[in-house]
Design an enzyme around this catalytic site. Structure first.
Site, mmCIF file in Angstrom:
data_model
loop_
_atom_site.group_PDB
_atom_site.id
_atom_site.type_symbol
_atom_site.label_atom_id
_atom_site.label_comp_id
_atom_site.label_asym_id
_atom_site.label_seq_id
_atom_site.Cartn_x
_atom_site.Cartn_y
_atom_site.Cartn_z
ATOM 1 N N THR A 139 7.808 5.064 -0.370
ATOM 2 C CA THR A 139 8.717 6.104 -1.110
ATOM 3 C C THR A 139 10.138 5.996 -0.627
ATOM 4 O O THR A 139 10.560 6.301 0.545
ATOM 5 C CB THR A 139 8.220 7.563 -1.230
ATOM 6 O OG1 THR A 139 6.633 7.368 -1.678
ATOM 7 C CG2 THR A 139 8.793 8.571 -2.220
ATOM 8 N N GLU B 151 4.097 3.553 -5.537
ATOM 9 C CA GLU B 151 2.978 3.889 -5.775
ATOM 10 C C GLU B 151 2.551 5.200 -6.053
ATOM 11 O O GLU B 151 3.190 6.038 -5.835
ATOM 12 C CB GLU B 151 2.392 3.493 -4.291
ATOM 13 C CG GLU B 151 0.857 3.654 -4.294
ATOM 14 C CD GLU B 151 0.172 2.712 -5.201
ATOM 15 O OE1 GLU B 151 0.246 1.460 -5.226
ATOM 16 O OE2 GLU B 151 -0.515 3.236 -5.832
ATOM 17 N N LYS C 283 9.599 7.360 -8.909
ATOM 18 C CA LYS C 283 8.565 7.914 -8.027
ATOM 19 C C LYS C 283 9.016 9.213 -7.363
ATOM 20 O O LYS C 283 8.214 9.928 -7.647
ATOM 21 C CB LYS C 283 8.738 7.093 -6.695
ATOM 22 C CG LYS C 283 8.008 7.561 -5.426
ATOM 23 C CD LYS C 283 6.568 7.629 -5.841
ATOM 24 C CE LYS C 283 5.948 8.305 -4.824
ATOM 25 N NZ LYS C 283 4.405 8.351 -4.734
ATOM 26 N N ASN D 137 6.840 12.861 -8.612
ATOM 27 C CA ASN D 137 6.299 13.930 -7.733
ATOM 28 C C ASN D 137 7.081 15.269 -7.678
ATOM 29 O O ASN D 137 6.326 16.078 -7.495
ATOM 30 C CB ASN D 137 6.591 13.331 -6.191
ATOM 31 C CG ASN D 137 5.447 12.384 -5.496
ATOM 32 O OD1 ASN D 137 4.374 12.331 -6.482
ATOM 33 N ND2 ASN D 137 5.416 12.061 -4.427
ATOM 34 N N ALA E 221 -3.668 26.806 -10.232
ATOM 35 C CA ALA E 221 -3.059 27.564 -9.200
ATOM 36 C C ALA E 221 -3.713 27.835 -7.793
ATOM 37 O O ALA E 221 -4.932 27.436 -7.835
ATOM 38 C CB ALA E 221 -2.893 28.993 -9.896
ATOM 39 N N GLY E 222 -2.840 27.963 -6.839
ATOM 40 C CA GLY E 222 -3.667 27.871 -5.541
ATOM 41 C C GLY E 222 -2.678 28.407 -4.485
ATOM 42 O O GLY E 222 -1.668 29.108 -4.902
ATOM 43 N N CYS F 199 3.214 14.333 0.745
ATOM 44 C CA CYS F 199 4.189 13.738 -0.346
ATOM 45 C C CYS F 199 4.893 14.641 -0.869
ATOM 46 O O CYS F 199 6.130 14.708 -0.953
ATOM 47 C CB CYS F 199 3.425 12.972 -1.011
ATOM 48 S SG CYS F 199 2.492 11.528 -0.287
ATOM 49 N N LYS G 261 7.440 16.733 1.200
ATOM 50 C CA LYS G 261 8.590 15.907 1.396
ATOM 51 C C LYS G 261 9.444 15.308 0.468
ATOM 52 O O LYS G 261 10.703 15.396 0.734
ATOM 53 C CB LYS G 261 7.647 14.866 2.288
ATOM 54 C CG LYS G 261 8.791 13.773 2.727
ATOM 55 C CD LYS G 261 7.776 12.449 3.002
ATOM 56 C CE LYS G 261 7.430 11.736 1.905
ATOM 57 N NZ LYS G 261 7.706 10.482 1.738
ATOM 58 N N ARG H 87 -1.819 17.367 6.952
ATOM 59 C CA ARG H 87 -0.289 17.734 6.920
ATOM 60 C C ARG H 87 0.134 18.711 5.901
ATOM 61 O O ARG H 87 -0.122 18.580 4.811
ATOM 62 C CB ARG H 87 0.268 16.175 6.665
ATOM 63 C CG ARG H 87 0.204 15.398 7.978
ATOM 64 C CD ARG H 87 0.697 13.909 7.817
ATOM 65 N NE ARG H 87 -0.290 13.186 6.711
ATOM 66 C CZ ARG H 87 0.058 11.919 6.315
ATOM 67 N NH1 ARG H 87 1.157 11.175 6.659
ATOM 68 N NH2 ARG H 87 -0.675 11.170 5.667
HETATM 69 C C1 UGA Z 1 0.916 13.189 -4.683
HETATM 70 C C2 UGA Z 1 0.619 12.698 -6.009
HETATM 71 O O1 UGA Z 1 -0.034 13.452 -6.771
HETATM 72 C C3 UGA Z 1 0.581 10.928 -6.140
HETATM 73 O O2 UGA Z 1 0.866 10.613 -7.386
HETATM 74 C C4 UGA Z 1 1.624 10.254 -5.375
HETATM 75 O O3 UGA Z 1 1.378 8.824 -5.263
HETATM 76 C C5 UGA Z 1 1.441 10.741 -3.961
HETATM 77 O O4 UGA Z 1 1.695 12.111 -3.784
HETATM 78 C C6 UGA Z 1 2.415 10.015 -2.854
HETATM 79 O O5 UGA Z 1 3.440 10.351 -3.315
HETATM 80 O O6 UGA Z 1 2.004 9.393 -2.331
HETATM 81 P P1 UGA Z 1 -1.100 13.693 -3.058
HETATM 82 O O7 UGA Z 1 -0.200 14.266 -1.972
HETATM 83 O O8 UGA Z 1 -2.252 12.891 -2.400
HETATM 84 O O9 UGA Z 1 -0.580 12.718 -4.339
HETATM 85 O O10 UGA Z 1 -1.955 15.115 -3.607
HETATM 86 P P2 UGA Z 1 -1.988 15.661 -5.024
HETATM 87 O O11 UGA Z 1 -3.542 15.451 -5.579
HETATM 88 O O12 UGA Z 1 -0.797 15.580 -5.547
HETATM 89 O O13 UGA Z 1 -1.905 17.302 -4.414
HETATM 90 C C7 UGA Z 1 -0.823 17.973 -3.771
HETATM 91 C C8 UGA Z 1 -1.114 19.299 -3.371
HETATM 92 O O14 UGA Z 1 -1.016 19.985 -4.770
HETATM 93 C C9 UGA Z 1 -2.439 19.710 -2.716
HETATM 94 O O15 UGA Z 1 -2.101 20.687 -1.776
HETATM 95 C C10 UGA Z 1 -3.266 20.028 -3.942
HETATM 96 O O16 UGA Z 1 -4.126 21.279 -3.598
HETATM 97 C C11 UGA Z 1 -2.166 20.839 -4.638
HETATM 98 N N1 UGA Z 1 -2.413 21.029 -6.171
HETATM 99 C C12 UGA Z 1 -2.562 19.958 -7.008
HETATM 100 C C13 UGA Z 1 -2.682 22.220 -6.745
HETATM 101 O O17 UGA Z 1 -2.217 23.254 -5.944
HETATM 102 N N2 UGA Z 1 -3.179 22.525 -8.075
HETATM 103 C C14 UGA Z 1 -2.797 21.425 -9.005
HETATM 104 O O18 UGA Z 1 -3.229 21.704 -9.916
HETATM 105 C C15 UGA Z 1 -2.755 20.257 -8.423
#
Ligand code: UGA
Length: 471
Positions: free
Chosen positions: A159, A191, A247, A251, A295-296, A303, A306, A370
C-alpha cells in the site's frame, strides 16, 4: 450495475464453501500452459504469503523471499507465522509443488516474469507512510539489474500513496543499477484482501486493479491473472497513481462507513433504538449497501487506522485540509472513550475490580492484535488498578508479548465470568454467540458490556448493555 454485484456475491459464496473443504476446492486445478510462468514474491506478511501460497498451489514457479530467516524456516516446514484460515493448506500444497524460499534478492530474482513487492508500509512517527521496506527492495533489485537478460515486470502490491511508483520506486531502480539503461516494467497492483479471509480474497478477488505507464505491460499482467482466474473477473486498467489512490480511497471509505455507523450507534444508545435495526434497513438501499455497517468498538488492525492517518498526512502535505477524514479518525478514537464512559457509569470505582475481556484480536478469525481496541482498553484498565482476565481463541500468544503476566489469560470462556465484576465483549468471535445466561450468572456482579451486540440476554439479574442499543 446491481446484476454485477449479484454475480460477485454468488461467486464469493461458492468460493467460501470450497474453502471450508479445501480438499475439493475447484481452485486446486493446476494451470497447464506451454511456458511455465515464474514469479517472485518479496515480503511474506498476510498479502505476500497468501499470494505466494496460492500461486504456488497452481502450476506456477514461485520464489518467496523474506529477510526474516526465522520466518522462512518456519514456512519451509509448512507452518504459517500467523493464524489465517486455509493458509496452511495452500502453503503446504505449494511446498509440495516446489515453492522456493529465500532470504535474499539475487540475480535470479530478476529472471522471473513478475516480481511482486508485498512488503509492509507502516506509519512513521510523523504519521506518514514509512516506505523504508519498499525502498530497500527496490534498491536490492536495482543492484542486480546489471545482469538483466529479460525484461521483468516489477509489481507493487504494497500500500503506497499516489506518486510512489513513478516518483520514488522508479528513480531508485533506474539510478542504482550498475548499467546505463535498464529495462523493466513498473506496475501498481493494489491488494484488497482482509485478514481472517485472506485466502478467500486471494482465491477470488472482487476486482483486479492494474496501473502502469504503458498498455503492453498492463496487458502482460492481465493475461497472467486471466490464466489464474479463469472465471469472469473484473479488471481495471489504469495509470500507476490512480491505482495507488484507489487503494487509499477503498480503505478510507470502509473506515468512513464504520465511523458513520459508530456515530449513529452512540445516538441510538441514548434514545433506546437498536442500531442494527437501523443499519439493516439503510443497508437495503443499494446506494448504501449492507456491508461494513456493524457498529462496534472502532476499527483496528494494521490497515484502516494506518491508511486513514497516512491519507490525512498526505492531504495536509499537498495543501488540502481533509475535514471528513479527520472526523472519521477522531470518531474512531472516541469510540474507546465511549466504552470507558459506559464502564465508569456502571462501576463507580474501578480500583481492584475484576474485569473479564472477551476477544483480544482486532477482529475475528485472526491472531493479529495490532491497533486492537481490546489492547488499548486493557492498558487503561490496568492503569486504574483493575485485574484483568482475558479470553481469545487465537490471540493470547501475541497478547502475552504485550502484557506478559500483568493480566490473566484463559482458554475457556467460563473463566472470564467466574467471580468477575464486569465482562466486556470486544471481538466478534462466532463462538461467543454460544455464551448463555447460566455462564454469566457465575459473575460476582453480573454486568456485561457487549460492544458487538452478540449475546441474547433476558434474565433481569444480569445488567446487559449492548453498545448502540441503550438500556
Ligand atoms: C482492510 C480492508 O477491509 C481490506 O480490503 C484491505 O485490503 C486491508 O484492510 C488492507 O489494506 O490490507 P482488514 O484490516 O483485514 O482489511 O480488516 P477489516 O475487515 O477491514 O476490519 C477492520 C476493522 O474494522 C476491524 O477492527 C473490524 O472489527 C472493524 N469493522 C469492520 C467494524 O467495526 N464494523 C464493520 O462493519 C466492519
Amino acid at each position: 450495475m446491481s446484476s454485477k454485484t449479484n454475480l460477485a456475491d454468488t461467486k464469493h459464496r461458492s468460493v467460501n464453501s470450497d474453502l471450508n473443504n479445501p480438499q475439493t476446492a475447484h481452485d486446486d486445478q493446476i494451470i497447464h500452459t506451454r511456458s511455465r510462468k515464474k514469479v517472485a514474491v518479496i515480503g511474506l506478511g498476510a498479502v505476500g504469503l497468501s499470494l505466494a501460497s496460492f500461486l504456488g498451489s497452481k502450476n506456477i514457479s514461485v520464489t518467496a523471499i523474506d529477510y526474516d530467516e526465522k520466518k522462512i524456516k518456519m514456512i519451509q516446514k509448512g507452518c504459517t507465522p500467523f493464524y489465517e484460515p486455509s493458509l496452511k493448506y495452500y502453503l503446504q500444497k505449494s511446498l509440495k509443488n516446489g515453492l522456493n524460499l529465500e532470504t535474499r534478492i539475487t540475480e535470479n530474482t530478476l529472471s522471473n516474469d513478475f516480481i511482486f513487492i508485498t512488503t509492509g508500509t507502516p506509519l512513521n512517527k510523523q504519521n506518514q507512510l514509512n516506505l523504508e521496506y519498499v525502498k530497500a527492495v527496490a534498491l536490492s533489485l536495482a543492484e542486480q539489474m546489471s545482469h538483466l537478460k529479460t525484461k521483468p515486470s516489477i509489481v507493487i502490491k504494497s500500500t503506497v500513496l499516489p506518486g510512489t511508483a513513478m516518483q520514488v520506486v522508479k528513480p531508485i531502480l533506474e539510478q542504482n543499477s550498475l548499467v546505463e539503461s535498464v529495462n523493466f516494467d513498473l506496475l501498481s497492483n493494489p491488494e484488497f484482501l482482509r485478514e481472517g479471509s485472506a485466502m478467500q480474497d486471494t482465491v477470488s478477488p472482487h476486482v483486479i486493479v492494474i496501473g502502469g505507464s504503458n498498455s503492453k505491460s498492463i496487458k502482460k499482467l492481465t493475461m497472467f491473472y486471466k490464466m489464474i482466474y479463469p472465471d469472469k473477473m473484473q479488471f481495471i486498467e489504469t495509470n500507476n497513481a490512480t491505482a495507488e489512490m484507489i487503494k487509499f480511497a477503498n480503505n478510507a471509505f470502509l473506515a468512513t462507513k464504520i465511523s458513520f455507523i459508530n456515530s449513529l450507534a452512540n445516538i441510538c444508545q441514548k434514545v433506546g433504538v437498536n442500531v442494527d435495526d437501523v443499519a439493516r434497513v439503510i443497508g437495503m438501499d443499494p446506494r448504501i449497501g449492507n456491508l461494513f455497517l456493524k457498529a462496534g468498538p472502532g476499527y483496528g488492525g494494521a490497515c484502516l487506522p494506518k491508511d486513514v492517518e497516512a491519507l490525512i498526512s498526505f492531504s495536509n502535505e499537498i495543501g488540502y485540509d481533509p475535514i471528513l477524514l479527520n472526523a472519521v479518525r477522531d470518531t474512531n478514537i472516541f469510540q474507546l472513550n465511549k466504552i470507558i464512559d459506559i464502564i465508569k457509569q456502571e462501576i463507580h470505582s474501578l480500583e481492584e475490580k475484576n474485569i473479564g475481556i472477551l476477544g483480544l484480536a482486532f477482529k475475528e478469525d485472526t491472531d493479529d492484535i495490532r491497533e486492537s481496541v481490546s489492547i488499548k482498553l486493557i492498558e487503561y484498565l490496568l492503569d486504574q488498578n483493575c485485574k484483568i482476565i482475558a479470553h481469545d481463541p487465537k490471540a493470547i500468544e501475541n497478547t502475552y508479548k504485550v502484557f506478559e503476566d500483568k493480566i490473566m489469560y484463559c482458554k475457556d470462556t467460563n473463566d472470564v465470568f467466574y467471580g468477575t465484576d464486569c465482562v466486556i465483549l470486544l471481538t466478534p468471535w462466532k463462538e461467543y454467540t454460544k455464551i448463555n445466561e447460566k455462564k454469566i450468572l457465575k459473575m460476582r456482579n453480573p454486568l456485561v458490556i457487549d460492544t458487538r451486540r452478540m449475546l441474547k440476554i433476558s434474565n433481569k439479574k444480569i445488567r446487559y448493555i449492548g453498545l448502540g442499543i441503550g438500556k
